[in-house]
Design an enzyme around this catalytic site. Structure first.
Site, PDB file in Angstrom:
ATOM      1  CB  THR A 128      40.336  38.196  33.531  1.00 48.60           C
ATOM      2  OG1 THR A 128      41.270  37.362  34.255  1.00 48.60           O
ATOM      3  CG2 THR A 128      38.934  38.734  34.130  1.00 48.60           C
ATOM      4  CD  GLU A 130      40.897  34.608  38.664  1.00 48.90           C
ATOM      5  OE1 GLU A 130      41.780  33.649  38.666  1.00 48.90           O
ATOM      6  OE2 GLU A 130      40.051  34.544  39.528  1.00 48.90           O
ATOM      7  CE1 TYR A 152      39.676  41.536  38.331  1.00 48.35           C
ATOM      8  CE2 TYR A 152      40.244  39.126  37.638  1.00 48.35           C
ATOM      9  CZ  TYR A 152      40.376  40.401  37.508  1.00 48.35           C
ATOM     10  OH  TYR A 152      41.115  40.827  36.448  1.00 48.35           O
ATOM     11  CE  LYS A 156      38.248  42.923  35.166  1.00 46.36           C
ATOM     12  NZ  LYS A 156      38.779  43.769  34.046  1.00 46.36           N
TER      13      LYS A 156
END
Ligand code: NAP
Ligand code: F7E
Length: 324
Positions: A128, A130, A152, A156
């Site tokens: 991601t 992110e 998160y 990841k």
């Protein structure tokens, strides 16, 4: 078209799981999904696409390695797509340990199941944007250093590096798609695009008066999930596994996205917007902008849907669902 290909999808009941299932069914795959059986109506997305009876469900959970081994054996999967996650960034501060277990350790569990059961199976990891968090380059690509800004994002990053490590350690065909935000009428209502399109539709139909949001100056590179699942599939069709950024190359503020949604219904978002401090995050990702040049050059992939088309499609779907 028929083939002997069998896919196993974790996160099959999520937004991307539904669109990827439809794509693989169209290509003649047998589609198996890991079903965690938690919510009450988890199959609604597959039902909306009319494919809920065409996919085979296997009970299991990303935190339970034995269930993943069983799912690999039962499905005889030749392609494994790890899409399952606690994917809402806001919740990751409330449930950091669960997020690490599902999104980080869970990915390692899937890699282990592939390594133990069938090392020839191809693996896709849902990485991601992110992970870029506090961006280290104006346009982010596969070489941009990572700087996650949420539990998160941290989880990841673990999964992303585990994917690279399994590729290098065991020669697994393991690829990561570093996907920037992608949305659709099947997006969960907690994410900002769907929250806005649902609110615009509700306000238009007189069911709601205000829209409460946090940081509307945040900028995201938003694309359509239906386009992005094609890139996932393409990655697993390559001779060599690799990592790819999947994005549109355009970034837009939450504010301007609201404007598009409300204008489509003849409304002005400023008449309804309330800024609510409760929706600000402890650490924010202010801006994301991807460079998908590698995906274009190597996979022949390009986004087909503009933000305007995407948001109006979502607003229209919410109007239909609300009976307008
Ligand atoms: P989503 O709609 O939130 O779907 C997440 C899926 O994971 C759901 O099917 C959920 O099952 C399942 N899941 C959650 N915990 C699980 C567990 N412990 N064991 C097994 N399954 C579990 O997410 P999405 O938008 O489709 O995204 C798919 C993947 O791409 C996620 O990994 C996400 O982090 C990543 N990603 C998304 C975006 C984006 O913009 N959408 C961008 C980059 C990366 P339930 O239905 O039972 O909850
Ligand atoms: O927030 C701001 C918020 O929750 C987008 C996930 O799919 O994409 C997604 O993560 C922006 C943020 O998505 C509200 O602060 C303002 O800056 O829609 P979102 P996200 O956090 O970018 C990435 C790529 C993933 O991998 C994730 O799984 O919008 N914002 N006001 C708000 N966001 C929400 N949710 N709600 C608000 O009221």
């Amino acid at each position: 078209m028929t083939s002997n290909k069998s896919a196993l999808i974790t996160g099959i009941t999520g937004q991307d799981g539904a669109y990827l299932s439809r794509l693989l069914l169209e290509k003649g795959y047998e589609v198996n999904g890991l079903l965690a059986r938690r919510g009450s109506d988890t199959l609604w997305r597959l039902r909306e696409l009319g494919i809920h009876e065409q996919v085979k469900m296997i009970d299991g959970d990303l935190t339970d390695l034995s269930s993943l081994i069983r799912a690999m054996e039962q499905s005889k999967a030749t392609e494994v797509y790890n899409l399952g996650a606690q994917s809402f960034v806001g919740t990751s501060w409330q449930q950091p340990v669960l997020t690490a277990q599902v999104d980080g350790v869970g990915a390692i569990n899937v890699l282990e199941a592939v390594r133990i059961v069938n090392r020839d199976a191809r693996f896709y990891q849902a990485s991601t944007s992110e992970m870029f968090g506090l961006i280290q380059a104006e346009k982010q690509d596969e070489k941009t250093p990572l700087y996650p800004r949420s539990p998160y994002g941290v989880a990841k990053v673990m999964a992303h590096w585990a994917t690279i490590n399994y590729r290098e350690s065991y020669n697994l065909h393991a690829s990561s798609g570093i996907l920037f935000n992608h949305e659709s009428p099947l997006r969960g209502i907690e994410f900002v695009t769907r929250k806005v399109t649902h609110a615009a539709a509700s306000i238009r139909l007189g069911l709601q008066k205000e829209l409460r949001l946090g940081n509307i100056d945040a900028k995201r590179d938003w694309g359509f999930a239906g386009d992005y699942v094609e890139a996932m599939w393409l990655m697993l069709q390559q001779d060599k596994a690799d990592d790819y950024v999947v994005a549109t190359g355009v970034t837009t503020t939450v504010r301007d996205m609201c404007e598009i949604a409300f204008r489509h219904l003849g409304l002005n978002y400023l008449d309804h917007l309330v800024i609510d401090p409760g929706f600000f995050r402890p650490a924010e990702v202010e801006v994301l902008l991807g460079n998908p040049a590698k995906a274009k050059a190597r996979l022949g992939w390009a986004p087909k849907t503009s933000l305007e088309q995407l948001i109006t499609m979502m607003v229209d779907a919410d109007i239909r669902r609300l009976g307008g």
